[in-house]
Design an enzyme around this catalytic site. Structure first.
Site, PDB file in Angstrom:
ATOM      1  CB  CYS A 100      -4.979   8.161 -46.180  1.00 19.40           C
ATOM      2  SG  CYS A 100      -6.411   7.415 -46.986  1.00 19.40           S
ATOM      3  CG  ASN A 211      -7.715  15.600 -37.910  1.00 24.06           C
ATOM      4  OD1 ASN A 211      -7.403  14.655 -38.620  1.00 24.06           O
ATOM      5  ND2 ASN A 211      -8.916  16.114 -37.923  1.00 24.06           N
TER       6      ASN A 211
END
Length: 343
Positions: A100, A211
């Site tokens: 993140c 991803n």
């Protein structure tokens, strides 16, 4: 889960952890559409679990299984304590966030900035693995800022594997920690799926999932030809209808038509329980807005959920009204075109 997947060639499809999106209401809804996908929580900070309201932060419905808890932090002892606490809740996996890029995450010295500190991340993984009774995994980027992914990522993976990680999910973009917002970090840095594929070739006995920038199930299947797992984020959330095809297209389950009436009734009953516990209708319905992309009446469906659910005293009947606006017998447009029109 992951060792068995490697042994028998079974692939894993996951819905990515997304802050402010993949809460327990979202996961309950997604589980109605797919019985097989692995669902992730939002990132939960270790300190919050240790000192905060644990039931609110960690509680979930039994129907959500298999479900993974994503943790944020950089202190091995605190992360291990958070894992101990979470073990009572029965998660199927614990995942460490090393991807993140948001400012608030960086200020806590965790998330993507930890790509610069692989030794510390390895210590965290070792400490968490020691107390976790379920698979312990890592979700990372291919690098950050000025790092050269071709050089950094192989070493990072080696350290995670050596520390005992059961699986590693790789977001195939760099994160720029200065100058780009979290949204821009999902779109601006170029994708390098090829690098992630090469990492799998070099680590055939390690579960590696991919991803980032995967828009539909056709693309997902393409990646699964080379990877052990594939993870979709925004594509699965904003066009939730594709999850209804996951069991058949990814896991080769027999085809079944979606029982839209049953889905409406299930979500109505669930909303009633949420309201009875002091929640609001839009806590549930905000996750359902992307369900009918491409179907006739989808625009009206979105309007009803977006406007009526937020009104004072809104009740579960709003869900039935919204479903009633959709012609489910109509042919939906291709997913990409529908998503484009939805904005």
């Amino acid at each position: 889960m992951y060792s068995q997947a490697l042994n028998d060639g079974r692939k894993i499809f996951a819905v990515a952890p997304m802050i402010d999106w993949t809460d327990r209401h979202c996961r309950y809804f997604h589980r109605q559409l797919t019985g097989e996908a692995l669902l992730y929580t939002e990132m939960v900070v270790a300190d919050a679990i240790i000192h905060g309201p644990r039931d609110r932060l960690l509680g979930f419905s039994p129907e959500e299984h298999p479900v993974a808890l994503q943790l944020g932090g950089s202190d091995p002892a605190k992360l291990a304590e958070a894992v101990r606490i979470a073990s009572d809740f029965g998660y199927d996996e614990i995942n460490l966030n090393v991807g993140c890029p948001s400012d608030r995450v960086q200020s806590g010295t965790f998330g993507a900035c930890l790509m610069r500190m692989p030794e510390l991340v390895a210590d965290c993984v070792t400490a968490m693995k020691r107390v976790a009774g379920v698979p312990l995994t890592v979700k990372c980027r291919i690098g950050v800022d000025e790092q050269e992914p071709e050089a950094v990522l192989p070493e990072f993976l080696a350290r995670m594997i050596g520390a005992g990680a059961d699986a590693i999910w790789i977001h195939a973009r760099k994160a720029w920690l200065q100058g780009l917002s979290p949204k821009e970090n999902r779109e601006v840095p170029p994708l390098d799926h090829g690098l992630v594929h090469r990492m799998k070739e070099e680590n055939p006995d390690v579960f590696l999932g991919i991803n980032g920038g995967i828009a539909d199930l056709d693309q997902a299947r393409h990646h699964l030809d080379q990877m052990d797992g594939v993870m979709l984020g925004r594509a699965a959330y904003q066009n939730a209808g594709l999850l209804a095809e996951v069991d058949e297209k990814i896991f080769r389950a027999p085809h079944r038509d979606v029982d839209w009436t049953a889905l409406c009734e299930t979500m109505t009953a669930y909303s009633e329980r949420v309201l009875a516990q002091g929640g609001r209708l839009n806590h549930v319905t905000r996750h359902m807005v992307g369900l009918f992309q491409g179907y006739p009446g989808a625009r009206r469906y979105r309007q009803i959920l977006s406007t009526e659910s937020t009104k004072p005293g809104a009740g579960p009947q709003v869900i039935a009204e919204a479903f009633g606006a959709v012609d489910v017998a109509g042919s939906p447009e291709p997913a990409m075109e529908a998503a484009r029109k939805a904005g």
